[in-house]
Write a protein that holds these residues in place. Structure first.
Motif, PDB file in Angstrom:
ATOM      1  N   PHE A  42       0.836  -1.203   0.000  1.00 45.10           N
ATOM      2  CA  PHE A  42       0.000   0.000   0.000  1.00 45.10           C
ATOM      3  C   PHE A  42       0.873   1.256   0.000  1.00 45.10           C
ATOM      4  CE2 PHE A  42      -1.923   3.380   2.596  1.00 45.10           C
ATOM      5  CZ  PHE A  42      -3.008   3.706   1.799  1.00 45.10           C
ATOM      6  N   TYR A  43       1.927   1.273   0.833  1.00 52.26           N
ATOM      7  CA  TYR A  43       2.827   2.420   0.875  1.00 52.26           C
ATOM      8  C   TYR A  43       3.548   2.593  -0.469  1.00 52.26           C
ATOM      9  CZ  TYR A  43       2.269   2.798   5.954  1.00 52.26           C
ATOM     10  OH  TYR A  43       1.765   2.982   7.229  1.00 52.26           O
ATOM     11  N   PHE A  44       3.949   1.475  -1.065  1.00 50.94           N
ATOM     12  CA  PHE A  44       4.619   1.487  -2.365  1.00 50.94           C
ATOM     13  C   PHE A  44       3.727   2.183  -3.396  1.00 50.94           C
ATOM     14  CE2 PHE A  44       7.224  -1.506  -5.367  1.00 50.94           C
ATOM     15  CZ  PHE A  44       7.677  -0.394  -6.045  1.00 50.94           C
ATOM     16  N   TYR A  45       2.490   1.728  -3.475  1.00 52.83           N
ATOM     17  CA  TYR A  45       1.545   2.314  -4.440  1.00 52.83           C
ATOM     18  C   TYR A  45       1.297   3.784  -4.119  1.00 52.83           C
ATOM     19  CZ  TYR A  45      -2.822   3.421  -6.795  1.00 52.83           C
ATOM     20  OH  TYR A  45      -3.779   4.027  -7.559  1.00 52.83           O
ATOM     21  N   THR A  46       1.125   4.099  -2.831  1.00 52.67           N
ATOM     22  CA  THR A  46       0.817   5.471  -2.418  1.00 52.67           C
ATOM     23  C   THR A  46       1.949   6.427  -2.767  1.00 52.67           C
ATOM     24  OG1 THR A  46      -0.568   4.664  -0.608  1.00 52.67           O
ATOM     25  CG2 THR A  46       0.169   6.942  -0.485  1.00 52.67           C
ATOM     26  N   ASN A  47       3.186   6.000  -2.532  1.00 53.10           N
ATOM     27  CA  ASN A  47       4.328   6.852  -2.867  1.00 53.10           C
ATOM     28  C   ASN A  47       4.395   7.136  -4.363  1.00 53.10           C
ATOM     29  OD1 ASN A  47       5.193   7.060  -0.218  1.00 53.10           O
ATOM     30  ND2 ASN A  47       6.557   5.285  -0.365  1.00 53.10           N
ATOM     31  N   ALA A  48       4.211   6.086  -5.173  1.00 53.59           N
ATOM     32  CA  ALA A  48       4.233   6.271  -6.625  1.00 53.59           C
ATOM     33  C   ALA A  48       3.070   7.156  -7.077  1.00 53.59           C
ATOM     34  CB  ALA A  48       4.171   4.911  -7.321  1.00 53.59           C
ATOM     35  N   TYR A  49       1.917   6.935  -6.488  1.00 58.33           N
ATOM     36  CA  TYR A  49       0.728   7.720  -6.825  1.00 58.33           C
ATOM     37  C   TYR A  49       0.929   9.195  -6.515  1.00 58.33           C
ATOM     38  CZ  TYR A  49      -3.991   9.647  -6.273  1.00 58.33           C
ATOM     39  OH  TYR A  49      -5.108  10.446  -6.331  1.00 58.33           O
ATOM     40  N   GLN A  50       1.494   9.504  -5.347  1.00 59.51           N
ATOM     41  CA  GLN A  50       1.695  10.893  -4.960  1.00 59.51           C
ATOM     42  C   GLN A  50       2.684  11.600  -5.882  1.00 59.51           C
ATOM     43  OE1 GLN A  50       2.349  11.650  -0.779  1.00 59.51           O
ATOM     44  NE2 GLN A  50       0.980   9.993  -0.175  1.00 59.51           N
ATOM     45  N   MET A  51       3.645  10.857  -6.408  1.00 55.55           N
ATOM     46  CA  MET A  51       4.578  11.460  -7.357  1.00 55.55           C
ATOM     47  C   MET A  51       3.871  11.813  -8.663  1.00 55.55           C
ATOM     48  SD  MET A  51       8.146   9.374  -6.871  1.00 55.55           S
ATOM     49  CE  MET A  51       9.008  10.567  -7.905  1.00 55.55           C
ATOM     50  N   CYS A  52       2.897  10.999  -9.038  1.00 51.63           N
ATOM     51  CA  CYS A  52       2.175  11.237 -10.290  1.00 51.63           C
ATOM     52  C   CYS A  52       1.218  12.430 -10.200  1.00 51.63           C
ATOM     53  CB  CYS A  52       1.391   9.993 -10.692  1.00 51.63           C
ATOM     54  SG  CYS A  52       2.423   8.592 -11.180  1.00 51.63           S
ATOM     55  N   ILE A  53       0.661  12.682  -9.015  1.00 55.31           N
ATOM     56  CA  ILE A  53      -0.318  13.762  -8.868  1.00 55.31           C
ATOM     57  C   ILE A  53       0.304  15.003  -8.228  1.00 55.31           C
ATOM     58  CG2 ILE A  53      -2.201  12.100  -8.652  1.00 55.31           C
ATOM     59  CD1 ILE A  53      -2.261  12.759  -5.631  1.00 55.31           C
ATOM     60  N   HIS A  54       1.623  14.985  -8.053  1.00 58.12           N
ATOM     61  CA  HIS A  54       2.297  16.107  -7.388  1.00 58.12           C
ATOM     62  C   HIS A  54       2.074  17.415  -8.148  1.00 58.12           C
ATOM     63  CE1 HIS A  54       5.823  18.688  -6.372  1.00 58.12           C
ATOM     64  NE2 HIS A  54       5.604  18.199  -5.155  1.00 58.12           N
ATOM     65  N   LYS A  55       1.782  18.465  -7.421  1.00 60.25           N
ATOM     66  CA  LYS A  55       1.578  19.785  -7.992  1.00 60.25           C
ATOM     67  C   LYS A  55       2.596  20.754  -7.402  1.00 60.25           C
ATOM     68  CE  LYS A  55      -2.060  18.316 -10.207  1.00 60.25           C
ATOM     69  NZ  LYS A  55      -2.023  18.100 -11.658  1.00 60.25           N
ATOM     70  N   PRO A  56       3.118  21.711  -8.185  1.00 59.96           N
ATOM     71  CA  PRO A  56       2.734  21.995  -9.577  1.00 59.96           C
ATOM     72  C   PRO A  56       3.415  21.091 -10.597  1.00 59.96           C
ATOM     73  CG  PRO A  56       4.386  23.551  -8.870  1.00 59.96           C
ATOM     74  CD  PRO A  56       4.085  22.695  -7.674  1.00 59.96           C
ATOM     75  N   ASP A  57       4.418  20.314 -10.163  1.00 66.06           N
ATOM     76  CA  ASP A  57       5.143  19.455 -11.100  1.00 66.06           C
ATOM     77  C   ASP A  57       4.590  18.036 -11.065  1.00 66.06           C
ATOM     78  OD1 ASP A  57       7.047  21.497 -11.806  1.00 66.06           O
ATOM     79  OD2 ASP A  57       7.946  21.183  -9.826  1.00 66.06           O
ATOM     80  N   ASP A  58       4.219  17.545 -12.227  1.00 72.61           N
ATOM     81  CA  ASP A  58       3.738  16.168 -12.354  1.00 72.61           C
ATOM     82  C   ASP A  58       4.942  15.304 -12.724  1.00 72.61           C
ATOM     83  OD1 ASP A  58       2.754  13.740 -13.180  1.00 72.61           O
ATOM     84  OD2 ASP A  58       1.056  14.575 -14.273  1.00 72.61           O
ATOM     85  N   TYR A  59       5.285  14.325 -11.882  1.00 68.61           N
ATOM     86  CA  TYR A  59       6.477  13.512 -12.095  1.00 68.61           C
ATOM     87  C   TYR A  59       6.174  12.191 -12.817  1.00 68.61           C
ATOM     88  CZ  TYR A  59       8.635  16.682  -8.689  1.00 68.61           C
ATOM     89  OH  TYR A  59       9.124  17.790  -8.026  1.00 68.61           O
ATOM     90  N   SER A  60       5.052  12.111 -13.491  1.00 74.95           N
ATOM     91  CA  SER A  60       4.680  10.855 -14.155  1.00 74.95           C
ATOM     92  C   SER A  60       5.699  10.451 -15.216  1.00 74.95           C
ATOM     93  CB  SER A  60       3.297  10.991 -14.795  1.00 74.95           C
ATOM     94  OG  SER A  60       2.299  11.177 -13.827  1.00 74.95           O
ATOM     95  N   ALA A  61       6.127  11.384 -16.043  1.00 77.47           N
ATOM     96  CA  ALA A  61       7.072  11.066 -17.119  1.00 77.47           C
ATOM     97  C   ALA A  61       8.390  10.564 -16.546  1.00 77.47           C
ATOM     98  CB  ALA A  61       7.303  12.290 -17.998  1.00 77.47           C
TER      99      ALA A  61
END
Length: 252
Positions: A42-61
């Motif tokens: 759960f923590y693994f997924y949550t950490n990755a998820y928060q990086m993807c929705i981070h504002k103002p910079d989206d770290y998905s790429a």
């Protein structure tokens, strides 16, 4: 775990996710006796998820690129050395084991980085996490080991033709790798094993058939031919779920 909505750089966020990746790989490699718990996933997924929705910079790429690097580094630094140091049947067993472990790694990372698959990847129209992972194994591992693996499998089949006992389950498992590496197509199985197997079968039995025709009566010849045909069909039936064509078109 990263704090939701807090401001952090990509490097800071990745340091958390990377720890989870390392734990996962150690678990798959058998280097950790403690199984991964549901809370850790759960923590693994949550950490990755928060990086993807981070504002103002989206770290998905950036996270997608890191995923590709993790898969590639694992293949080059861990999988290839373990295969290169083994030979014969031991190499086949290691190939089967490595393919199994690689699929587990890809599956678990795909779950952890699930946000990328659901939103980022469709928007960018780039390969899915699963495709990237399996393609990496095909291009970096399979292409190097395939020809040697085929030679070893054919050598085992030669032993069986001579009446020796072989590890048929191992052969089936290797053929499963060939079949699955095509990712939904029969191309790799046909190109890398089936055509060599059929050529080898013709080369082996053609001289025998000529000798039998000269030395045996018609009834004896038919009996010998039927016995060999039974062996061929028996072998293909053992691995029929990995063979995509009707073998009868090659026999009759």
């Amino acid at each position: 775990m990263l704090a939701l909505h807090t401001n952090f750089t990509f490097e800071e966020g990745w340091s958390f996710v990377q720890k989870d990746v390392i734990k996962l790989i150690k678990n798959i490699e058998g280097e950790s006796e403690t199984p991964i718990k549901a809370q850790q996933i759960f923590y693994f997924y949550t950490n990755a998820y928060q990086m993807c929705i981070h504002k103002p910079d989206d770290y998905s790429a950036e996270l997608y690129e890191k995923y590709c690097e993790v898969i590639e580094d694992y293949a080059i630094q861990t999988v290839l050395p373990s295969l290169r140091e083994k030979h014969g049947e031991d190499m086949l067993r290691e190939l089967v084991r490595r393919w199994k472990n690689h699929k587990i790694l890809v599956k678990r990372l795909t779950l952890a980085f699930g946000y990328l698959d659901r939103y980022f990847i469709p928007q960018r129209r780039i390969p899915s996490l699963s495709k990237v992972g399996l393609t990496c194994f095909r291009d970096l591992i399979y292409r190097e080991m395939q020809s040697t693996a085929t030679e070893v499998v054919l050598a085992l089949i030669h032993k069986e033709r001579k009446g020796e006992q072989i590890d048929r389950e191992l052969v089936e498992n290797v053929l499963e790798v060939y079949a699955e590496i095509g990712m939904g197509t029969k191309e790799k199985y046909e190109e890398d094993f089936e055509r060599f197997m059929l050529q080898d079968t013709v080369s082996y039995y053609s001289p025998k058939a000529s000798m039998w025709m000269k030395e045996c009566s018609r009834s004896d010849y038919l009996l010998k031919a039927c016995r060999r045909l039974y062996v061929i069909l028996f072998y293909f039936r053992k691995v029929k779920k990995y063979i995509y064509r009707d073998i009868s078109i090659y026999i009759y």
